[in-house]
Design a protein around this motif. Structure first.
Motif, mmCIF file in Angstrom:
data_model
loop_
_atom_site.group_PDB
_atom_site.id
_atom_site.type_symbol
_atom_site.label_atom_id
_atom_site.label_comp_id
_atom_site.label_asym_id
_atom_site.label_seq_id
_atom_site.Cartn_x
_atom_site.Cartn_y
_atom_site.Cartn_z
ATOM 1 N N ALA A 88 -0.988 6.644 3.689
ATOM 2 C CA ALA A 88 -0.796 5.600 2.688
ATOM 3 C C ALA A 88 -1.225 4.243 3.237
ATOM 4 C CB ALA A 88 0.663 5.545 2.236
ATOM 5 N N THR A 97 -4.773 4.001 2.483
ATOM 6 C CA THR A 97 -5.057 3.774 1.068
ATOM 7 C C THR A 97 -4.658 2.366 0.639
ATOM 8 O OG1 THR A 97 -2.923 4.715 0.384
ATOM 9 C CG2 THR A 97 -4.780 6.218 0.542
ATOM 10 N N ILE A 98 -3.554 1.848 1.183
ATOM 11 C CA ILE A 98 -3.165 0.467 0.869
ATOM 12 C C ILE A 98 -4.204 -0.508 1.397
ATOM 13 C CG2 ILE A 98 -1.440 -1.328 1.323
ATOM 14 C CD1 ILE A 98 0.677 0.890 1.317
ATOM 15 N N VAL A 154 -6.601 -0.635 -1.323
ATOM 16 C CA VAL A 154 -6.114 -1.298 -2.532
ATOM 17 C C VAL A 154 -6.052 -2.800 -2.336
ATOM 18 C CG1 VAL A 154 -4.175 -1.544 -4.119
ATOM 19 C CG2 VAL A 154 -4.796 0.716 -3.264
ATOM 20 N N PHE A 170 -4.921 5.331 -3.519
ATOM 21 C CA PHE A 170 -3.464 5.307 -3.378
ATOM 22 C C PHE A 170 -2.819 6.324 -4.309
ATOM 23 C CE2 PHE A 170 0.774 3.627 -4.342
ATOM 24 C CZ PHE A 170 1.269 3.440 -3.059
ATOM 25 N N ASN A 172 -3.605 9.910 -3.136
ATOM 26 C CA ASN A 172 -2.868 10.263 -1.924
ATOM 27 C C ASN A 172 -1.469 10.773 -2.256
ATOM 28 O OD1 ASN A 172 -2.591 10.300 1.018
ATOM 29 N ND2 ASN A 172 -1.153 8.617 0.720
#
Length: 404
Positions: free
Chosen positions: A134, A137-138, A141, A251, A254
């Protein structure tokens, strides 16, 4: 949620930021160093290849060391690499900084994935791994779009200075919260046990699925900035927002992928990889439309990254008696796929096939991934129903999920 998972996620955030922010800054970097877009793209493929090689060698070299110490040392390497990129005076120095930063990537996620899976109950391993990812993925983002915006406003070097600071913060988190004890038995024979995991055909098939599945997504995404500006007709100022949309897809995917993999691993991977193929084929059309491109971009991130927790979990499941090196190799496989996709995409552009040609490359790689995943699943079913020999099995929990 164990604080150790959060610390690993922070480290993943920093690494994800340095890996992907270059995608939004390719035009600026290329212009500053007076190189073409395909040559600047080597900063992506070169990083990925360094991860692929370094992930294996570094993980093997540190197999008998305390994982917390290794993770902290890797983060120091990450900080030095990004500092070198920030002060680079020429393309060669910039490339060297990317290589140094990349050396920490594979081993960090490989060791981190094993630790994450040991911090939770057996039926939540994929979700624990997804929490660690994560951070990555953050980074897509929030971090990558903000880093792209920062680089466009203050120069791309400012972005790498910011990443260096993130690395220092991540190092502090690792020191404070990652458990000091390793959950895997270690000793003089540990490397030999780790290498033994590669006698499993399923481990190798899973690694190949990772190479082609991840390569499919990033083969198409590497050159997204020039695609959006030249094909979709968007202004350069819109690129960071498009990266936000893609990151939101990562995100979302995931989270969904972690839950799906804990439910039925092989079926979820087959479905996701098949859907990824369809999304890429659609993207070859929608990339020319400024309204449809963002929607497809979100779907590309969501579907492509939803397969990541399952890919990593599958390797860990078949190498569960000595998982650290296999985990590191699979992280390298993600980046090998990234490098292959970026290289092939750049080659098609240089050959005059157009800026959308990397999307077709991605679709082809996705088809190969589907075929490999289908072969792996079929082989597992036949092996587990055979009455001759000793069947090759993952952990008992995974066997129930695959055969359900």
């Amino acid at each position: 949620m164990p604080l150790g998972l959060l610390a690993l996620a922070v480290g993943g955030f920093g690494i994800g930021l340095t890996e992907f922010v270059i995608l939004g800054l390719l035009p600026e970097v290329a212009a500053d160093f007076a190189v073409s877009i395909p040559v600047a793209g080597h900063l992506v493929s070169g990083y990925a290849l360094s991860v692929a090689v370094g992930g294996v060698l570094v993980t093997a070299a540190t197999a008998a060391l305390r994982p917390k110490s290794v993770l902290c040392a890797l983060m120091v390497l990450f900080i030095l690499g990004n500092l070198l990129s920030a002060v680079a005076g020429d393309y060669g120095t910039m490339f060297a900084g990317r290589v140094v930063a990349a050396l920490c990537h594979g081993a960090f996620f490989g060791i981190g994935a094993v630790l994450a899976s040991k911090l939770v109950a057996p039926d939540r391993k994929a979700r624990a791994i997804s929490i660690m990812f994560a951070g990555l993925t953050i980074a897509n983002v929030l971090g990558v779009p903000m880093g792209t915006f920062l680089g466009q406003q203050l120069g791309w070097r400012s972005t790498f200075w910011a990443i260096t600071i993130v690395g220092v913060i991540a190092l502090a988190g690792l020191i404070a919260y990652v458990p000091a004890q390793d959950a895997v038995e270690r000793g003089p024979g540990q490397l030999r046990r780790e290498l033994g995991a590669f006698t499993s055909g399923q481990v190798w098939l899973s690694i190949l699925v990772t190479v082609f599945g991840f390569g499919a997504m990033f083969g198409a995404f590497t050159y997204i900035a020039p695609m959006l500006t030249d094909l979709a007709g968007m202004p350069a100022e819109a690129v960071p927002w498009m990266l936000v949309i893609f990151g939101a897809g990562l995100f979302t995917g995931n989270i969904i992928g972690g839950k799906a993999a804990d439910g039925n691993l092989d079926k979820s991977l087959l479905l996701l990889l098949s859907t990824l193929t369809v999304v890429l084929l659609v993207f070859t059309i929608t990339v020319h439309n400024p309204w449809a491109a963002p929607v497809t971009l979100f779907l590309l991130g969501a579907v492509g990254f939803a397969a990541v927790p399952g890919m990593q979990t599958r390797v860990l499941s078949f190498a569960h008696r000595a998982p650290t090196l296999a985990s590191g190799v699979n992280i390298s496989a993600f980046n090998l796929g990234n490098a292959i996709g970026a290289y092939l995409g750049g080659t098609t552009i240089a050959a005059g096939l157009g800026l959308s040609s990397p999307i077709w490359v991605g679709a082809g790689l996705a088809i190969i991934a589907v075929a490999l995943m289908g072969a792996a699943s079929l082989k597992l079913r036949r092996t587990n129903t055979s009455h001759s020999g000793t069947p090759e099995r993952p952990t008992p929990a995974l066997t129930r999920k695959v055969l359900s």
